[in-house]
Design a protein around this motif. Sequence first.
Motif, short mmCIF file in Angstrom:
data_model
loop_
_atom_site.label_atom_id
_atom_site.label_comp_id
_atom_site.label_asym_id
_atom_site.label_seq_id
_atom_site.Cartn_x
_atom_site.Cartn_y
_atom_site.Cartn_z
N SER A 51 16.13 58.72 31.36
CA SER A 51 17.05 58.85 32.50
C SER A 51 17.68 57.51 32.88
N LEU A 52 17.00 56.39 32.60
CA LEU A 52 17.56 55.09 32.93
C LEU A 52 18.76 54.78 32.01
N LEU A 53 18.62 55.12 30.74
CA LEU A 53 19.76 54.91 29.82
C LEU A 53 20.93 55.82 30.20
N TYR A 54 20.61 57.03 30.63
CA TYR A 54 21.70 57.92 31.09
C TYR A 54 22.45 57.26 32.25
N VAL A 55 21.69 56.72 33.22
CA VAL A 55 22.30 56.08 34.39
C VAL A 55 23.17 54.91 33.95
N GLN A 56 22.67 54.14 33.00
CA GLN A 56 23.42 52.99 32.51
C GLN A 56 24.71 53.41 31.82
N LEU A 57 24.60 54.42 30.95
CA LEU A 57 25.79 54.86 30.20
C LEU A 57 26.79 55.58 31.11
N LYS A 58 26.27 56.23 32.12
CA LYS A 58 27.16 56.87 33.11
C LYS A 58 27.94 55.79 33.85
N TYR B 40 13.52 63.36 33.77
CA TYR B 40 12.96 63.03 32.46
C TYR B 40 14.12 62.87 31.46
N CYS B 41 13.84 62.98 30.16
CA CYS B 41 14.87 62.73 29.15
C CYS B 41 16.08 63.64 29.34
N THR B 42 17.23 63.11 28.97
CA THR B 42 18.49 63.73 29.36
C THR B 42 19.49 63.76 28.21
N PHE B 43 20.19 64.87 28.09
CA PHE B 43 21.29 64.97 27.14
C PHE B 43 22.60 64.60 27.85
N GLY B 44 23.39 63.75 27.20
CA GLY B 44 24.69 63.38 27.75
C GLY B 44 25.79 63.53 26.72
N HIS C 37 20.75 61.63 23.60
CA HIS C 37 19.48 62.14 24.12
C HIS C 37 18.63 60.91 24.41
N SER C 38 18.46 60.62 25.69
CA SER C 38 17.81 59.35 26.05
C SER C 38 16.98 59.54 27.31
#
Lengths: 302, 179
Positions: A90-97, A228-232, A87-88
């Motif tokens: 959106s930039l961290l989601y993009v990075q981890l993706k 906004y914040c995102t679950f991955g 749960h982070s």
Amino acid sequence: MSLLRYLLIAGLLVVISLPLSGCEQAGERQKMKIGYMNCNSEAETRARFLPLTAYLSHYTGIDFEAVPVDTHEFAERYAQGEFALTHSNSLLYVQLKFDHELQLLAAEKRGNFGSRSAGTIIARKGSGIEKLTDLKGKRMVFGPMMAPTGYLAQYDLMLRSGIDPERDLAYYAIPSGSFKHEKLVYGVYFGAFDVAAAPLLDLEVMTREGKITADDFVILGQSPLVPYCTFGAAAKLVPAVVEKVRRALLELTPETTVDIAGERVKVLKSAWIDGFEALRDADYDVVRDMARRVNMPPYQEY
Amino acid sequence: MFVDRYDRLLWAVFILLLIAIATTTAYSLQGSAYVTQHNDRNLARKMIERARLDYLADLYAPVTAALESGDYSHALLALGEVQRSFPDEAYGQVLKGVILSKMGAIDAALESLAAGIKRDGNYIDRNGSLSYRETVAALVVNQLPLYAARVANDAGDTIALTSKRHLHYLQSRLAGGCE
């Protein structure tokens, strides 16, 4: 020993073994960790997300554990396999993706724009700073570097407006410690800085809470809306688990409750969330484009 | 007095005329009282409605001023201040939808507009002084084909499905009739 006695003992053994086998079943429940990006402190993160974690455990039959993680450690600790769900921002989601094929589960809804928010650049009303071109030579305060609407969006907005934060500002700073977004708003309000990179959501919340008024500031510019914040979920997770968690998140309503330490609490209210939405990965392209222009992870080049 | 049958007939006609006049006068008096009373109620209702509209216009004046000048972020913050006291008020929800639509947050705008219009359909009334009928109508005309296409391309796009449902709701309210 008579046959009847043998049967009696066998029956007793079966009866005793039943609850034991039940314990064994419970012990086989899958365990999984969720990394929650800290906003202000570990204690706050735990308090916010404990009910949500309990809800997910109850809904999915998986024993989830909440792990508060500092933003700058998030990618590294994920890469080490410390947690399978994220749960982070959106930039961290993009990075981890980009780095680890993180799967998109759902985006959090909060505030006026639902699952999206924007970054603004503000100045104190009456300061004479009215538009973006007035930024040159001014003292500016940004939010934390990995904040999509507290740093990235504003930095990008300035570059696209012909202002290079590295050259054109008198200087810029990032507040230390927790409550960075509030600190920078107050920093401008009390005159420590001329302008600030404020997330629109924080302005919205602070106005609603009566900490500031709409007339205290001039909004010099606003970025495009970003998720906004995102679950991955980790790429290795089996699709059935991913789908179950996604469904659990999307089915949450403001009335959903869980029992925590003898108290019945509302899951969403406790987590400061209005709900979840099923965004598509393409919805994050706006963040990717910003990160490329600003030379930030995962597209950073030296 | 009653010399002959003709006299009796005259007296009978005279009495009948008196009764008719008395009855008509009574009805007329009663009717005018009814009209006065009815007019008073109509007047009171209109005064309350006018006062309500004036109050709302006054309450949301900083929001509408910022909205009209194109300062949408400021309008949204000013709206947040009002909504602190009146969180679910219908006009506020409609204004929020209009501002969000101007800012390009169409999904959130449609959700807010549908919620506001559901509470009070007067805000898309042709003759309403606080009506945003034209804005909402334009939104429906422009967005419905786009959301229909999104849903046709991807039936699992739940956000598009929800927004399309809101658009159809607004479309039906614009068309009038019962809900």
